[in-house]
Design a protein around this motif. Structure first.
Motif, mmCIF file in Angstrom:
data_model
loop_
_atom_site.group_PDB
_atom_site.id
_atom_site.type_symbol
_atom_site.label_atom_id
_atom_site.label_comp_id
_atom_site.label_asym_id
_atom_site.label_seq_id
_atom_site.Cartn_x
_atom_site.Cartn_y
_atom_site.Cartn_z
ATOM 1 N N LEU A 155 0.857 -1.176 0.000
ATOM 2 C CA LEU A 155 0.000 0.000 0.000
ATOM 3 C C LEU A 155 0.892 1.225 0.000
ATOM 4 C CD1 LEU A 155 -2.944 1.117 0.351
ATOM 5 C CD2 LEU A 155 -2.423 1.221 2.788
ATOM 6 N N PHE A 156 0.622 2.140 -0.923
ATOM 7 C CA PHE A 156 1.373 3.389 -0.839
ATOM 8 C C PHE A 156 0.442 4.564 -0.943
ATOM 9 C CE2 PHE A 156 1.905 3.352 -5.512
ATOM 10 C CZ PHE A 156 1.802 4.692 -5.819
ATOM 11 N N ARG A 157 0.768 5.548 -0.137
ATOM 12 C CA ARG A 157 -0.029 6.759 -0.015
ATOM 13 C C ARG A 157 0.912 7.944 -0.090
ATOM 14 N NH1 ARG A 157 -2.518 5.906 4.851
ATOM 15 N NH2 ARG A 157 -4.210 4.931 3.734
ATOM 16 N N GLN A 158 0.568 8.880 -0.949
ATOM 17 C CA GLN A 158 1.369 10.094 -1.050
ATOM 18 C C GLN A 158 1.268 10.857 0.264
ATOM 19 O OE1 GLN A 158 0.015 12.888 -4.001
ATOM 20 N NE2 GLN A 158 2.071 13.700 -4.271
ATOM 21 N N ASP A 162 -8.406 -0.502 -16.743
ATOM 22 C CA ASP A 162 -9.837 -0.338 -16.981
ATOM 23 C C ASP A 162 -10.103 1.054 -17.559
ATOM 24 O OD1 ASP A 162 -9.754 1.447 -14.848
ATOM 25 O OD2 ASP A 162 -10.913 0.201 -13.497
ATOM 26 N N TRP A 163 -11.301 1.268 -18.039
ATOM 27 C CA TRP A 163 -11.605 2.518 -18.734
ATOM 28 C C TRP A 163 -11.635 3.719 -17.800
ATOM 29 C CZ3 TRP A 163 -16.146 5.288 -17.872
ATOM 30 C CH2 TRP A 163 -17.099 4.651 -17.079
ATOM 31 N N LEU A 164 -11.761 3.503 -16.504
ATOM 32 C CA LEU A 164 -11.745 4.610 -15.545
ATOM 33 C C LEU A 164 -10.323 5.037 -15.181
ATOM 34 C CD1 LEU A 164 -14.563 3.462 -13.109
ATOM 35 C CD2 LEU A 164 -14.658 5.347 -14.741
ATOM 36 N N GLU A 165 -9.333 4.263 -15.593
ATOM 37 C CA GLU A 165 -7.923 4.515 -15.302
ATOM 38 C C GLU A 165 -7.623 4.431 -13.809
ATOM 39 O OE1 GLU A 165 -5.946 7.702 -17.443
ATOM 40 O OE2 GLU A 165 -7.714 7.925 -18.686
ATOM 41 N N TRP A 166 -8.296 3.526 -13.110
ATOM 42 C CA TRP A 166 -8.062 3.342 -11.683
ATOM 43 C C TRP A 166 -7.419 1.998 -11.375
ATOM 44 C CZ3 TRP A 166 -13.593 5.187 -10.260
ATOM 45 C CH2 TRP A 166 -13.623 6.589 -10.230
ATOM 46 N N ASN A 167 -7.694 0.989 -12.187
ATOM 47 C CA ASN A 167 -7.220 -0.365 -11.914
ATOM 48 C C ASN A 167 -6.420 -0.888 -13.099
ATOM 49 O OD1 ASN A 167 -8.719 -0.624 -9.378
ATOM 50 N ND2 ASN A 167 -10.503 -0.557 -10.705
ATOM 51 N N TYR A 168 -5.321 -1.582 -12.787
ATOM 52 C CA TYR A 168 -4.437 -2.104 -13.816
ATOM 53 C C TYR A 168 -4.028 -3.522 -13.465
ATOM 54 C CZ TYR A 168 -4.109 2.734 -15.221
ATOM 55 O OH TYR A 168 -4.436 3.999 -15.632
ATOM 56 N N ARG A 169 -3.653 -4.271 -14.496
ATOM 57 C CA ARG A 169 -3.169 -5.635 -14.315
ATOM 58 C C ARG A 169 -1.860 -5.767 -15.086
ATOM 59 N NH1 ARG A 169 -5.450 -10.214 -12.662
ATOM 60 N NH2 ARG A 169 -7.471 -9.220 -12.530
ATOM 61 N N ILE A 170 -0.834 -6.284 -14.424
ATOM 62 C CA ILE A 170 0.448 -6.559 -15.076
ATOM 63 C C ILE A 170 0.539 -8.064 -15.268
ATOM 64 C CG2 ILE A 170 2.957 -6.400 -14.920
ATOM 65 C CD1 ILE A 170 2.570 -4.046 -12.966
ATOM 66 N N ALA A 227 0.989 -8.632 -11.109
ATOM 67 C CA ALA A 227 0.458 -7.736 -10.073
ATOM 68 C C ALA A 227 -0.879 -7.163 -10.511
ATOM 69 C CB ALA A 227 1.439 -6.607 -9.797
ATOM 70 N N VAL A 228 -1.669 -6.809 -9.516
ATOM 71 C CA VAL A 228 -2.921 -6.080 -9.731
ATOM 72 C C VAL A 228 -2.790 -4.769 -8.973
ATOM 73 C CG1 VAL A 228 -5.405 -6.058 -9.344
ATOM 74 C CG2 VAL A 228 -4.269 -8.197 -9.985
ATOM 75 N N ILE A 229 -3.039 -3.666 -9.674
ATOM 76 C CA ILE A 229 -2.903 -2.325 -9.100
ATOM 77 C C ILE A 229 -4.293 -1.720 -8.995
ATOM 78 C CG2 ILE A 229 -1.887 -0.038 -9.413
ATOM 79 C CD1 ILE A 229 0.124 -1.528 -11.381
ATOM 80 N N ALA A 230 -4.658 -1.260 -7.823
ATOM 81 C CA ALA A 230 -5.979 -0.664 -7.622
ATOM 82 C C ALA A 230 -5.827 0.671 -6.905
ATOM 83 C CB ALA A 230 -6.870 -1.589 -6.805
ATOM 84 N N LYS A 231 -6.439 1.705 -7.452
ATOM 85 C CA LYS A 231 -6.420 3.007 -6.790
ATOM 86 C C LYS A 231 -7.547 3.027 -5.768
ATOM 87 C CE LYS A 231 -6.159 7.910 -7.362
ATOM 88 N NZ LYS A 231 -5.784 8.995 -8.215
ATOM 89 N N ARG A 232 -7.202 3.410 -4.563
ATOM 90 C CA ARG A 232 -8.219 3.537 -3.515
ATOM 91 C C ARG A 232 -8.817 4.927 -3.606
ATOM 92 N NH1 ARG A 232 -6.209 0.754 2.067
ATOM 93 N NH2 ARG A 232 -6.147 -1.373 1.301
ATOM 94 N N LEU A 233 -10.105 4.964 -3.654
ATOM 95 C CA LEU A 233 -10.828 6.225 -3.763
ATOM 96 C C LEU A 233 -11.155 6.767 -2.379
ATOM 97 C CD1 LEU A 233 -13.204 5.210 -6.647
ATOM 98 C CD2 LEU A 233 -11.033 6.402 -6.796
ATOM 99 N N TRP A 234 -11.577 7.997 -2.349
ATOM 100 C CA TRP A 234 -12.022 8.683 -1.148
ATOM 101 C C TRP A 234 -10.894 8.887 -0.139
ATOM 102 C CZ3 TRP A 234 -16.026 10.226 -3.463
ATOM 103 C CH2 TRP A 234 -16.808 9.377 -4.203
ATOM 104 N N ASN A 235 -9.701 9.134 -0.627
ATOM 105 C CA ASN A 235 -8.567 9.490 0.228
ATOM 106 C C ASN A 235 -8.127 10.902 -0.126
ATOM 107 O OD1 ASN A 235 -7.804 7.004 1.795
ATOM 108 N ND2 ASN A 235 -7.841 6.162 -0.278
ATOM 109 N N LEU A 236 -7.511 11.594 0.811
ATOM 110 C CA LEU A 236 -7.061 12.957 0.554
ATOM 111 C C LEU A 236 -5.869 13.015 -0.396
ATOM 112 C CD1 LEU A 236 -7.363 14.462 4.131
ATOM 113 C CD2 LEU A 236 -8.878 14.831 2.187
ATOM 114 N N THR A 237 -5.068 11.954 -0.419
ATOM 115 C CA THR A 237 -3.908 11.910 -1.302
ATOM 116 C C THR A 237 -3.991 10.646 -2.157
ATOM 117 O OG1 THR A 237 -2.589 10.723 0.344
ATOM 118 C CG2 THR A 237 -2.449 13.135 0.352
ATOM 119 N N ASP A 238 -3.178 10.593 -3.225
ATOM 120 C CA ASP A 238 -3.152 9.402 -4.072
ATOM 121 C C ASP A 238 -2.769 8.189 -3.237
ATOM 122 O OD1 ASP A 238 -3.833 10.858 -6.289
ATOM 123 O OD2 ASP A 238 -1.787 11.033 -7.041
ATOM 124 N N THR A 239 -3.595 7.137 -3.304
ATOM 125 C CA THR A 239 -3.363 5.918 -2.552
ATOM 126 C C THR A 239 -3.594 4.723 -3.468
ATOM 127 O OG1 THR A 239 -4.148 7.002 -0.543
ATOM 128 C CG2 THR A 239 -4.030 4.602 -0.505
#
Length: 155
Positions: free
Chosen positions: A4-7, A99-107, A115-127
């Motif tokens: 998990l990484f959070r700016q 995906d078309w929303l540009e939030w989730n990716y698959r390598i 790997a599966v990359i998922a952007k977590r929404l509803w955070n103050l910074t990029d997570t």
């Protein structure tokens, strides 16, 4: 293995702490003041593990060079597409799709998930949450995620 990484909320340059599920720090990412967008990735003991650096004058397609342990490892390029984010990845024979929303990716490497990359929404910074199949691929998956985030942030 999940990372998990959070700016960081207050940082002059991009700065991230990358944690394992149990909260231990796996990597620290620090932005570098430079003419080109540059991020350096450090291990918990302070050793530089990798770097992402934008190439100069690559309009209209951003290109990021990936460095591992001081040596060139490959690059990631954003390609033009209408409905889905598209990237060309010249790194370990990996392929990436989003995906078309540009939030989730698959390598993928062939038919094997890396790997599966998922952007977590509803955070103050990029997570982002990165679920890596093999812990040996954690640094590479992190570098790809950081490059994608840099492309999206520049829009």
């Amino acid at each position: 293995m999940k990372m998990l990484f959070r700016q960081r909320f207050f940082s002059w340059l991009d700065s991230y702490d990358v944690h394992a599920e149990d909260g231990t720090v796996l990597f620290t990412v620090k932005g570098v003041l430079s003419w080109r967008y540059t991020l350096k990735i450090f291990t918990p003991d302070g050793r530089e593990a990798g770097m992402i650096k934008a190439r100069m004058i690559t309009f209209p397609k951003p290109v990021f060079d990936l460095t591992v342990n001081g040596g060139a490892a490959g690059c990631i390029t954003q390609e033009f597409s209408l409905f889905r984010p598209s990237f060309t990845l010249d790194f370990r024979n990996w392929k990436i799709s989003g995906d078309w929303l540009e939030w989730n990716y698959r390598i993928m490497c062939g038919n094997t998930p890396v790997a599966v990359i998922a952007k977590r929404l509803w955070n103050l910074t990029d997570t982002y949450e990165i679920d890596v199949t093999d812990p040996e691929d954690a640094l590479g998956a992190l570098m790809v995620t950081l490059a994608i985030d840099a492309v999206k942030s520049s829009k």
